[in-house]
Enzyme design. Sequence first.
Site, PDB file in Angstrom:
ATOM      1  CG  ASP A 153       3.260  -3.900  10.329  1.00  9.09           C
ATOM      2  OD1 ASP A 153       3.007  -2.676  10.453  1.00  9.09           O
ATOM      3  OD2 ASP A 153       2.974  -4.542   9.309  1.00  9.09           O
ATOM      4  CE  LYS A 177       2.863  -0.512   5.910  1.00 11.29           C
ATOM      5  NZ  LYS A 177       1.878  -0.325   7.001  1.00 11.29           N
ATOM      6  CG  ASP A 235      -0.114   2.598   6.633  1.00 12.10           C
ATOM      7  OD1 ASP A 235      -1.138   3.206   6.268  1.00 12.10           O
ATOM      8  OD2 ASP A 235      -0.039   1.348   6.672  1.00 12.10           O
ATOM      9  CE  LYS A 277      -4.452   1.644   6.136  1.00 15.63           C
ATOM     10  NZ  LYS A 277      -3.134   1.212   6.656  1.00 15.63           N
ATOM     11  CG  ASP A 283     -11.310  13.519  12.861  1.00 17.97           C
ATOM     12  OD1 ASP A 283     -12.373  14.167  12.941  1.00 17.97           O
ATOM     13  OD2 ASP A 283     -10.741  13.031  13.854  1.00 17.97           O
ATOM     14  CG  ASN A 306     -10.057  22.811  11.415  1.00 14.25           C
ATOM     15  OD1 ASN A 306      -9.363  23.573  10.731  1.00 14.25           O
ATOM     16  ND2 ASN A 306     -10.080  22.858  12.746  1.00 14.25           N
ATOM     17  CB  THR A 319      -6.415  -5.596   0.738  1.00 13.94           C
ATOM     18  OG1 THR A 319      -5.592  -5.309   1.868  1.00 13.94           O
ATOM     19  CG2 THR A 319      -5.883  -4.868  -0.461  1.00 13.94           C
ATOM     20  CD  GLN A 322      -1.938  -8.749   2.970  1.00 13.61           C
ATOM     21  OE1 GLN A 322      -3.027  -8.564   2.418  1.00 13.61           O
ATOM     22  NE2 GLN A 322      -1.258  -7.763   3.532  1.00 13.61           N
ATOM     23  NE  ARG A 374       2.111 -10.510   8.045  1.00 13.42           N
ATOM     24  CZ  ARG A 374       0.812 -10.741   7.969  1.00 13.42           C
ATOM     25  NH1 ARG A 374       0.241 -11.552   8.841  1.00 13.42           N
ATOM     26  NH2 ARG A 374       0.092 -10.162   7.038  1.00 13.42           N
TER      27      ARG A 374
HETATM   28  O1  C5P Z   1       3.179  -8.526   6.533  1.00  9.36           O
HETATM   29  P1  C5P Z   1       2.527  -8.003   5.298  1.00  9.36           P
HETATM   30  O2  C5P Z   1       3.439  -8.024   4.081  1.00  9.36           O
HETATM   31  O3  C5P Z   1       1.189  -8.638   5.016  1.00  9.36           O
HETATM   32  O4  C5P Z   1       2.286  -6.466   5.652  1.00  9.36           O
HETATM   33  C1  C5P Z   1       1.534  -5.623   4.828  1.00  9.36           C
HETATM   34  C2  C5P Z   1       1.505  -4.244   5.414  1.00  9.36           C
HETATM   35  O5  C5P Z   1       0.694  -3.441   4.579  1.00  9.36           O
HETATM   36  C3  C5P Z   1       0.915  -4.155   6.815  1.00  9.36           C
HETATM   37  O6  C5P Z   1       1.612  -3.121   7.498  1.00  9.36           O
HETATM   38  C4  C5P Z   1      -0.513  -3.746   6.573  1.00  9.36           C
HETATM   39  O7  C5P Z   1      -1.023  -2.957   7.623  1.00  9.36           O
HETATM   40  C5  C5P Z   1      -0.388  -2.889   5.315  1.00  9.36           C
HETATM   41  N1  C5P Z   1      -1.610  -2.816   4.503  1.00  9.36           N
HETATM   42  C6  C5P Z   1      -2.217  -3.940   3.962  1.00  9.36           C
HETATM   43  N2  C5P Z   1      -3.360  -3.805   3.205  1.00  9.36           N
HETATM   44  C7  C5P Z   1      -3.891  -2.593   3.010  1.00  9.36           C
HETATM   45  C8  C5P Z   1      -3.281  -1.456   3.553  1.00  9.36           C
HETATM   46  C9  C5P Z   1      -2.134  -1.610   4.305  1.00  9.36           C
HETATM   47  O8  C5P Z   1      -1.733  -5.058   4.126  1.00  9.36           O
HETATM   48  N3  C5P Z   1      -4.943  -2.481   2.241  1.00  9.36           N
END
Ligand code: C5P
Length: 242
Positions: A18, A40, A67, A69, A72, A75, A130, A201, A222
């Site tokens: 990221d 990723k 990633d 996502k 749309d 097609n 999430t 999170q 992170r």
């Molecule tokens: O830094 P951290 O471990 O929280 O990063 C989690 C990664 O997973 C980020 O790139 C975030 O965009 C991705 N992600 C997430 N929850 C989701 C889908 C993707 O945290 N439901």
Amino acid sequence: MSVLTRTEIAGRIMVALDYANAEHAEGLLKQLEGIPCFVKVGMQLFYAAGPSFVASLKERGYKVFLDVKMHDIPNTVKGGAESVTRLGVDVFNVHAAGGKHMMEAALEGVDKGLAPGRTRPIVIGVTQLTSTSQAVLNEEIGLAGTTEQAVIRYARLAHAAGLQGVVASPLEVTAIKSACGDAFVTVTPGIRPAGADVGDQSRIMTPAEAFAQGTDYVVIGRPITGAADPRAAIEAIIDSIA
Ligand code: C5P
């Protein structure tokens, strides 16, 4: 989970790059050099560094989860899937909320983009983000029921469309596997080693707990990218699972 070697464990850790640009991502890759983890690439880095950065990761032998996502009309998703398949990514994702036809179109795009002799990318569905709270799900998005019910419904839909797995919280792995079978792949973010900063999170598990639930891949950002010593951080995570 059967006993995995350190190399196999590393291959199930997806490090979230990221970063705002390729230069910063390369800084981390240099520190993790030789560790056979997945990387990723999300929207921030892909929109900044583009397909050439992904192609360069593939040339250097990295396994790549793109990633982005997709969501749309069928097609357009088909075309997007064709393009990322040509790039050679190993895993990419589409929103299950786009519906069965849209997910099937993604798989048609893979068929079109796949060069002879190349391995098919794994296409996974995004279930319910999430970050979606119960109130947002019910009042803003307008879906009744619990978040877990929404996740399982989307997982079943992704499975019925022929996708190979879903992104979900590690707390939902058991229910997803029982609804869609053990071979249905789960990719789980929301992972925090014991004692790590939780950040934004909320519903978290340690890497070892997530694997004990039966997850196939953990996504970790992170706790590795923000560590003073990212290499020591991923080594410690591998040790905690081994
Ligand atoms: O830094 P951290 O471990 O929280 O990063 C989690 C990664 O997973 C980020 O790139 C975030 O965009 C991705 N992600 C997430 N929850 C989701 C889908 C993707 O945290 N439901």
